[in-house]
Design an enzyme around this catalytic site. Structure first.
Site, PDB file in Angstrom:
ATOM      1  N   HIS A 104       0.819  -1.214   0.000  1.00 61.43           N
ATOM      2  CA  HIS A 104       0.000   0.000   0.000  1.00 61.43           C
ATOM      3  C   HIS A 104       0.858   1.272   0.000  1.00 61.43           C
ATOM      4  O   HIS A 104       0.439   2.301  -0.536  1.00 61.43           O
ATOM      5  CB  HIS A 104      -0.979  -0.031   1.185  1.00 61.43           C
ATOM      6  CG  HIS A 104      -1.986  -1.140   1.047  1.00 61.43           C
ATOM      7  ND1 HIS A 104      -2.634  -1.716   2.116  1.00 61.43           N
ATOM      8  CD2 HIS A 104      -2.448  -1.801  -0.056  1.00 61.43           C
ATOM      9  CE1 HIS A 104      -3.440  -2.669   1.671  1.00 61.43           C
ATOM     10  NE2 HIS A 104      -3.341  -2.739   0.369  1.00 61.43           N
ATOM     11  N   ASN A 164     -13.382 -13.511 -12.079  1.00 64.83           N
ATOM     12  CA  ASN A 164     -12.042 -14.022 -11.867  1.00 64.83           C
ATOM     13  C   ASN A 164     -11.020 -12.932 -12.239  1.00 64.83           C
ATOM     14  O   ASN A 164     -11.035 -12.411 -13.354  1.00 64.83           O
ATOM     15  CB  ASN A 164     -11.862 -15.261 -12.760  1.00 64.83           C
ATOM     16  CG  ASN A 164     -10.557 -15.966 -12.489  1.00 64.83           C
ATOM     17  OD1 ASN A 164      -9.525 -15.339 -12.225  1.00 64.83           O
ATOM     18  ND2 ASN A 164     -10.595 -17.277 -12.543  1.00 64.83           N
ATOM     19  N   GLY A 165     -10.160 -12.608 -11.308  1.00 67.50           N
ATOM     20  CA  GLY A 165      -9.208 -11.523 -11.521  1.00 67.50           C
ATOM     21  C   GLY A 165      -8.275 -11.753 -12.709  1.00 67.50           C
ATOM     22  O   GLY A 165      -7.853 -10.802 -13.373  1.00 67.50           O
ATOM     23  N   GLU A 197     -13.321  -8.940  -7.655  1.00 67.93           N
ATOM     24  CA  GLU A 197     -13.185  -9.840  -6.507  1.00 67.93           C
ATOM     25  C   GLU A 197     -14.086 -11.045  -6.772  1.00 67.93           C
ATOM     26  O   GLU A 197     -15.230 -10.891  -7.186  1.00 67.93           O
ATOM     27  CB  GLU A 197     -13.587  -9.106  -5.208  1.00 67.93           C
ATOM     28  CG  GLU A 197     -13.727  -9.970  -3.979  1.00 67.93           C
ATOM     29  CD  GLU A 197     -12.466 -10.752  -3.600  1.00 67.93           C
ATOM     30  OE1 GLU A 197     -11.356 -10.180  -3.601  1.00 67.93           O
ATOM     31  OE2 GLU A 197     -12.607 -11.964  -3.310  1.00 67.93           O
ATOM     32  N   SER A 226      -6.709  -2.036  -0.643  1.00 71.56           N
ATOM     33  CA  SER A 226      -6.220  -1.314  -1.828  1.00 71.56           C
ATOM     34  C   SER A 226      -7.328  -0.496  -2.519  1.00 71.56           C
ATOM     35  O   SER A 226      -7.051   0.628  -2.975  1.00 71.56           O
ATOM     36  CB  SER A 226      -5.537  -2.278  -2.805  1.00 71.56           C
ATOM     37  OG  SER A 226      -6.352  -3.392  -3.075  1.00 71.56           O
ATOM     38  N   HIS A 265      -7.566  -8.315  -7.821  1.00 74.55           N
ATOM     39  CA  HIS A 265      -7.882  -9.150  -6.648  1.00 74.55           C
ATOM     40  C   HIS A 265      -8.077  -8.180  -5.477  1.00 74.55           C
ATOM     41  O   HIS A 265      -7.187  -7.984  -4.655  1.00 74.55           O
ATOM     42  CB  HIS A 265      -6.745 -10.127  -6.355  1.00 74.55           C
ATOM     43  CG  HIS A 265      -6.490 -11.120  -7.457  1.00 74.55           C
ATOM     44  ND1 HIS A 265      -5.936 -10.764  -8.663  1.00 74.55           N
ATOM     45  CD2 HIS A 265      -6.732 -12.458  -7.531  1.00 74.55           C
ATOM     46  CE1 HIS A 265      -5.841 -11.845  -9.439  1.00 74.55           C
ATOM     47  NE2 HIS A 265      -6.320 -12.887  -8.770  1.00 74.55           N
ATOM     48  N   ASP A 281      -2.834  -8.758  -7.127  1.00 79.07           N
ATOM     49  CA  ASP A 281      -2.531  -9.084  -5.732  1.00 79.07           C
ATOM     50  C   ASP A 281      -3.308 -10.334  -5.295  1.00 79.07           C
ATOM     51  O   ASP A 281      -4.184 -10.266  -4.440  1.00 79.07           O
ATOM     52  CB  ASP A 281      -2.935  -7.858  -4.874  1.00 79.07           C
ATOM     53  CG  ASP A 281      -2.664  -8.062  -3.406  1.00 79.07           C
ATOM     54  OD1 ASP A 281      -1.791  -8.886  -3.063  1.00 79.07           O
ATOM     55  OD2 ASP A 281      -3.331  -7.397  -2.591  1.00 79.07           O
TER      56      ASP A 281
HETATM   57  N1  SAM Z   1      -5.739  -6.223  -2.874  1.00 79.62           N
HETATM   58  C1  SAM Z   1      -6.331  -6.327  -1.542  1.00 79.62           C
HETATM   59  C2  SAM Z   1      -5.758  -5.223  -0.685  1.00 79.62           C
HETATM   60  O1  SAM Z   1      -4.588  -4.840  -0.883  1.00 79.62           O
HETATM   61  O2  SAM Z   1      -6.471  -4.711   0.170  1.00 79.62           O
HETATM   62  C3  SAM Z   1      -6.081  -7.638  -0.884  1.00 79.62           C
HETATM   63  C4  SAM Z   1      -6.383  -8.814  -1.741  1.00 79.62           C
HETATM   64  S1  SAM Z   1      -6.122 -10.392  -1.023  1.00 79.62           S
HETATM   65  C5  SAM Z   1      -4.396 -10.550  -0.920  1.00 79.62           C
HETATM   66  C6  SAM Z   1      -6.525 -11.435  -2.383  1.00 79.62           C
HETATM   67  C7  SAM Z   1      -7.993 -11.416  -2.756  1.00 79.62           C
HETATM   68  O3  SAM Z   1      -8.152 -12.126  -3.968  1.00 79.62           O
HETATM   69  C8  SAM Z   1      -8.906 -12.096  -1.755  1.00 79.62           C
HETATM   70  O4  SAM Z   1      -9.916 -11.199  -1.383  1.00 79.62           O
HETATM   71  C9  SAM Z   1      -9.501 -13.292  -2.520  1.00 79.62           C
HETATM   72  O5  SAM Z   1     -10.855 -13.553  -2.180  1.00 79.62           O
HETATM   73  C10 SAM Z   1      -9.390 -12.822  -3.933  1.00 79.62           C
HETATM   74  N2  SAM Z   1      -9.304 -13.850  -4.954  1.00 79.62           N
HETATM   75  C11 SAM Z   1      -8.759 -15.097  -4.886  1.00 79.62           C
HETATM   76  N3  SAM Z   1      -8.793 -15.686  -6.097  1.00 79.62           N
HETATM   77  C12 SAM Z   1      -9.341 -14.786  -6.949  1.00 79.62           C
HETATM   78  C13 SAM Z   1      -9.594 -14.776  -8.339  1.00 79.62           C
HETATM   79  N4  SAM Z   1      -9.293 -15.823  -9.106  1.00 79.62           N
HETATM   80  N5  SAM Z   1     -10.145 -13.660  -8.881  1.00 79.62           N
HETATM   81  C14 SAM Z   1     -10.436 -12.568  -8.131  1.00 79.62           C
HETATM   82  N6  SAM Z   1     -10.217 -12.519  -6.792  1.00 79.62           N
HETATM   83  C15 SAM Z   1      -9.676 -13.617  -6.216  1.00 79.62           C
END
Ligand code: SAM
Length: 282
Positions: free
Chosen positions: A18, A145-146, A120, A102, A41, A166
């Site tokens: 961050h 899906n991210g 997400e 984020s 993500h 992320d």
């Molecule tokens: N970027 C956020 C932050 O800095 O505040 C934190 C994100 S956290 C490390 C990863 C996130 O990715 C989780 O909320 C999880 O549910 C999500 N996630 C996992 N697989 C995913 C996918 N294939 N597509 C989108 N999101 C996904």
């Protein structure tokens, strides 16, 4: 998908991520032209540090908790102000019980012409994210899906932008998906600033990831920033970010703030940091 970021919100890895994100977006503000931040993500966007999940690990106490108490040089304080202001903005008065993810940090740094797209996949986290920004003309939320979002949202129509990738790294293969995602992102938006976060781990997968990021991505003007809080024999004792097309000011800024962040966050004398050029400017 078992991973929930609420258990880790505000930990030392979030602090590195961050702080860097805030510096990059602050730099984007230097030109009037609109930009878009794409966060593949995104998580739920904001975290209650008094929740039983956050209390269970208490990870934030060794992250943002320590940064709040640290003594900063004047220069570092100035550079970290956008990040610290975003953290303060979600807390009321003296009480400290909330941490911005984020999406919230990015949102605090958008001007009226700027936009963000946040994706997400976890249904509960997406619902929270969507509710947080409901009706906000600057924010597009996507329950997708991210890794797909990375492709479908690039290039942004503004033609100026920042990509944050992320993932949770809970699934085997996320290092591979990251390298593939980086390559795909570069094919679509080679001038964009792109941030790829990763945990520092021991072993082959990590060594291959490093080599692949250099050889497969191979994009000129790519740097890496890492911070670890103790000997990195165990995963998540450290994390890093590969940054493609960073602002030209970023390396010097990180050389000022990372030693101080490292001093504040290190848990043993083995803590450390590095900023280096992965692929030089052509
Ligand atoms: N970027 C956020 C932050 O800095 O505040 C934190 C994100 S956290 C490390 C990863 C996130 O990715 C989780 O909320 C999880 O549910 C999500 N996630 C996992 N697989 C995913 C996918 N294939 N597509 C989108 N999101 C996904």
């Amino acid at each position: 998908m078992n991973y929930r970021h609420i258990y880790h919100a505000g930990n030392f890895a979030d602090c590195l991520k961050h702080a860097i994100l805030s510096r990059i977006i602050t730099y984007m503000q230097k030109k009037d032209k609109a930009f878009r931040v794409i966060d593949t993500h995104a998580g739920p966007g904001i975290y209650d540090l008094s929740s039983k999940e956050a209390q269970k690990t208490g990870e934030w106490k060794d992250g943002i908790g320590k940064l709040r108490e640290a003594n900063w040089s004047k220069k570092s304080k100035e550079l970290l102000t956008p990040y610290f202001d975003a953290v303060q903005a979600v807390n009321m008065g003296e009480k400290f019980d909330t941490y911005p993810g984020s999406p919230m940090i990015t949102h605090s740094l958008l001007r009226k012409q700027d936009r963000m797209t946040v994706s997400e996949l976890h249904a509960d986290d997406f619902q929270k994210l969507h509710a947080l920004f409901k009706g906000d003309y600057q924010v597009k939320t996507q329950e997708v899906n991210g890794w797909h979002a990375l492709k479908s949202n690039l290039p942004p129509k503004e033609k100026r932008g920042v990509l944050l990738v992320d993932p949770a790294f809970e699934e085997k293969g996320d290092f591979f998906r990251m390298v593939r995602g980086a390559r795909e992102a570069l094919e679509r938006f080679s001038t964009g600033t792109m941030c790829f976060w990763y945990p520092i781990k021991q072993g082959l997968e990590m060594r291959e990831f490093n080599a692949d990021m250099v050889n497969v991505v191979g994009h000129p003007n790519t740097i890496v920033a890492e911070l670890w809080v103790k000997d990195t024999t165990h995963s998540l004792d450290g994390s890093g970010m590969v940054i493609v097309n960073p602002p030209y000011t970023l390396v010097n800024e990180l050389r000022i703030i990372l030693p101080e962040m490292s001093r504040a966050l290190s848990q043993t004398e083995d803590g450390g940091w590095r900023v280096s050029t992965l692929v030089p400017e052509s």
